[in-house]
Design a protein around this motif. Sequence first.
Motif, mmCIF file in Angstrom:
data_model
loop_
_atom_site.group_PDB
_atom_site.id
_atom_site.type_symbol
_atom_site.label_atom_id
_atom_site.label_comp_id
_atom_site.label_asym_id
_atom_site.label_seq_id
_atom_site.Cartn_x
_atom_site.Cartn_y
_atom_site.Cartn_z
ATOM 1 N N VAL A 205 6.725 -52.208 -29.464
ATOM 2 C CA VAL A 205 5.465 -52.049 -30.190
ATOM 3 C C VAL A 205 4.367 -52.817 -29.466
ATOM 4 O O VAL A 205 4.643 -53.732 -28.689
ATOM 5 N N GLU A 206 3.128 -52.433 -29.749
ATOM 6 C CA GLU A 206 1.977 -53.091 -29.140
ATOM 7 C C GLU A 206 0.897 -53.296 -30.181
ATOM 8 O O GLU A 206 0.868 -52.614 -31.206
ATOM 9 N N VAL A 207 0.002 -54.229 -29.882
ATOM 10 C CA VAL A 207 -1.117 -54.470 -30.783
ATOM 11 C C VAL A 207 -2.079 -53.286 -30.762
ATOM 12 O O VAL A 207 -2.024 -52.429 -29.874
ATOM 13 N N SER A 208 -2.962 -53.272 -31.741
ATOM 14 C CA SER A 208 -3.933 -52.193 -31.883
ATOM 15 C C SER A 208 -4.837 -52.070 -30.659
ATOM 16 O O SER A 208 -5.125 -53.048 -29.978
ATOM 17 N N LYS A 209 -5.292 -50.853 -30.399
ATOM 18 C CA LYS A 209 -6.228 -50.601 -29.293
ATOM 19 C C LYS A 209 -7.690 -50.601 -29.769
ATOM 20 O O LYS A 209 -8.598 -50.353 -28.982
ATOM 21 N N THR A 210 -7.910 -50.885 -31.049
ATOM 22 C CA THR A 210 -9.276 -50.910 -31.589
ATOM 23 C C THR A 210 -10.120 -51.939 -30.847
ATOM 24 O O THR A 210 -9.669 -53.064 -30.609
ATOM 25 N N LYS A 211 -11.360 -51.565 -30.526
ATOM 26 C CA LYS A 211 -12.249 -52.454 -29.775
ATOM 27 C C LYS A 211 -13.495 -52.857 -30.558
ATOM 28 O O LYS A 211 -14.113 -53.873 -30.241
ATOM 29 N N PHE A 254 4.601 -61.953 -42.160
ATOM 30 C CA PHE A 254 4.533 -60.494 -42.288
ATOM 31 C C PHE A 254 3.227 -59.976 -41.689
ATOM 32 O O PHE A 254 3.213 -58.963 -40.968
ATOM 33 N N ASP A 255 2.116 -60.668 -41.963
ATOM 34 C CA ASP A 255 0.817 -60.240 -41.437
ATOM 35 C C ASP A 255 0.779 -60.303 -39.912
ATOM 36 O O ASP A 255 0.229 -59.405 -39.252
ATOM 37 N N LEU A 256 1.345 -61.353 -39.335
ATOM 38 C CA LEU A 256 1.371 -61.464 -37.873
ATOM 39 C C LEU A 256 2.234 -60.367 -37.252
ATOM 40 O O LEU A 256 1.885 -59.806 -36.207
ATOM 41 N N ALA A 257 3.341 -60.042 -37.905
ATOM 42 C CA ALA A 257 4.169 -58.922 -37.442
ATOM 43 C C ALA A 257 3.383 -57.617 -37.513
ATOM 44 O O ALA A 257 3.515 -56.747 -36.643
ATOM 45 N N SER A 258 2.552 -57.489 -38.542
ATOM 46 C CA SER A 258 1.726 -56.287 -38.688
ATOM 47 C C SER A 258 0.683 -56.182 -37.581
ATOM 48 O O SER A 258 0.365 -55.084 -37.115
ATOM 49 N N VAL A 259 0.144 -57.328 -37.139
ATOM 50 C CA VAL A 259 -0.759 -57.315 -35.977
ATOM 51 C C VAL A 259 0.008 -56.862 -34.738
ATOM 52 O O VAL A 259 -0.474 -56.047 -33.950
ATOM 53 N N ALA A 260 1.220 -57.383 -34.567
ATOM 54 C CA ALA A 260 2.018 -57.067 -33.380
ATOM 55 C C ALA A 260 2.321 -55.578 -33.249
ATOM 56 O O ALA A 260 2.377 -55.051 -32.139
ATOM 57 N N CYS A 261 2.510 -54.898 -34.372
ATOM 58 C CA CYS A 261 2.871 -53.471 -34.300
ATOM 59 C C CYS A 261 1.679 -52.556 -34.576
ATOM 60 O O CYS A 261 1.846 -51.332 -34.667
ATOM 61 N N GLY A 262 0.469 -53.129 -34.706
ATOM 62 C CA GLY A 262 -0.720 -52.311 -34.902
ATOM 63 C C GLY A 262 -0.926 -51.814 -36.319
ATOM 64 O O GLY A 262 -1.756 -50.939 -36.562
ATOM 65 N N SER A 323 -5.940 -58.318 -30.753
ATOM 66 C CA SER A 323 -5.823 -57.866 -29.368
ATOM 67 C C SER A 323 -6.849 -58.601 -28.516
ATOM 68 O O SER A 323 -7.773 -59.245 -29.029
ATOM 69 N N GLU A 324 -6.701 -58.494 -27.199
ATOM 70 C CA GLU A 324 -7.666 -59.128 -26.296
ATOM 71 C C GLU A 324 -9.061 -58.530 -26.451
ATOM 72 O O GLU A 324 -10.057 -59.173 -26.142
ATOM 73 N N HIS A 325 -9.135 -57.289 -26.946
ATOM 74 C CA HIS A 325 -10.425 -56.637 -27.132
ATOM 75 C C HIS A 325 -11.180 -57.207 -28.344
ATOM 76 O O HIS A 325 -12.406 -57.194 -28.378
ATOM 77 N N LEU A 326 -10.434 -57.696 -29.318
ATOM 78 C CA LEU A 326 -11.047 -58.106 -30.586
ATOM 79 C C LEU A 326 -11.084 -59.605 -30.822
ATOM 80 O O LEU A 326 -11.884 -60.073 -31.633
ATOM 81 N N ILE A 327 -10.228 -60.357 -30.148
ATOM 82 C CA ILE A 327 -10.022 -61.754 -30.526
ATOM 83 C C ILE A 327 -11.315 -62.568 -30.532
ATOM 84 O O ILE A 327 -11.585 -63.316 -31.484
#
Length: 341
Positions: A205-211, A254-262, A323-327
């Motif tokens: 899994v990967e983090v979201s691609k939202t920018k 749970f929330d951090l896992a949700s970030v990890a899988c997008g 993600s690196e785009h949003l942090i």
Amino acid sequence: MDTQLQIFSAKIVAIHFQDLLRWLQPYLLPWVFLLLLILPLKLWLNGKRTKSSNQFEKDTQLSKKSDEEDLRVIASKIAQQVGKDVEKKIGSPHYITSKSSTTDLVTEIDEWSEKTITDYIISLRPNDEVVCEEGTYVSGNNNVRWLIDPIDGTTNFIYGHPGFSISLGIEIDNETKVGALYVPLLDELFAASPAHGTTKNGKIVEVSKTKELNKTLIATGFSYNPKFRETQARNLIGILPNVRDIRRVGGAAFDLASVACGRVDAFFEYGLSPWDVSAGHALVKYAGGEVMTIDQLESNDFEVNVLRCASTISETTITVAASEHLIDQVVELIINSQTSS
């Protein structure tokens, strides 16, 4: 005349040189033979030494990698096995007490889970340090530290809400390296390590691609302290208009896992403990995301750092994951909400 003399002299020198060689031959031959024998041997030994040195470096890297992978497999098995047993206790009467406030709950199942996890770890890894939410501590004599939340989201567990998990994070040399988290009611097993990446039920899994910040779904949670909860509610006034929406499940792991899988784009929460964050930190990091901390130094002065390990988190730290785009955008938004509230 001069030319003939030179030719004659050269012949004399050549004759003498040949005589000299004949005289030296018995003495030179053993040395030449020895040189021809030693030179290839020296070259072979140099190559062997270089190869051995390179092999040592490779073996060291493989040993380190193998240790991390062993830890990931062990942590995953423990989280899933204990999580399935915890799931069987849902709906049963529980002995419920509170800790820091009436919203900070603990049950006998939290304590059972913690003891069971600790016993598993000690039986397999007797030299590791173990730090648990409900107070269990095992000193270690190596560079490995386990941070255990036996049930992250106890209130959810009590109500049968799916937002609770069994969370195991592992630090090596004071850096988060391995995480395993099991969500019993969703049957989701998350696992992460540098070589493995982050998986959910065995799939990468990967983090979201939202920018864009205004398209971001952000998860958060509230402190157990009533005063801080009031402040956090006010801070949301400055956050909500700038994002797509907010989700509040009630389990930081749970929330951090949700970030990890997008499943969400970002997460932030104030006042978490190391065991709340450790496993999720690994999940986000090895899914391509970043975890940062915000610490307020004085009235409007903030220190922002990339999180190296959850052990350094204090009770006043704001933990942020995205993600690196949003942090950077999320960190800036949260700081602005703090200063405007």
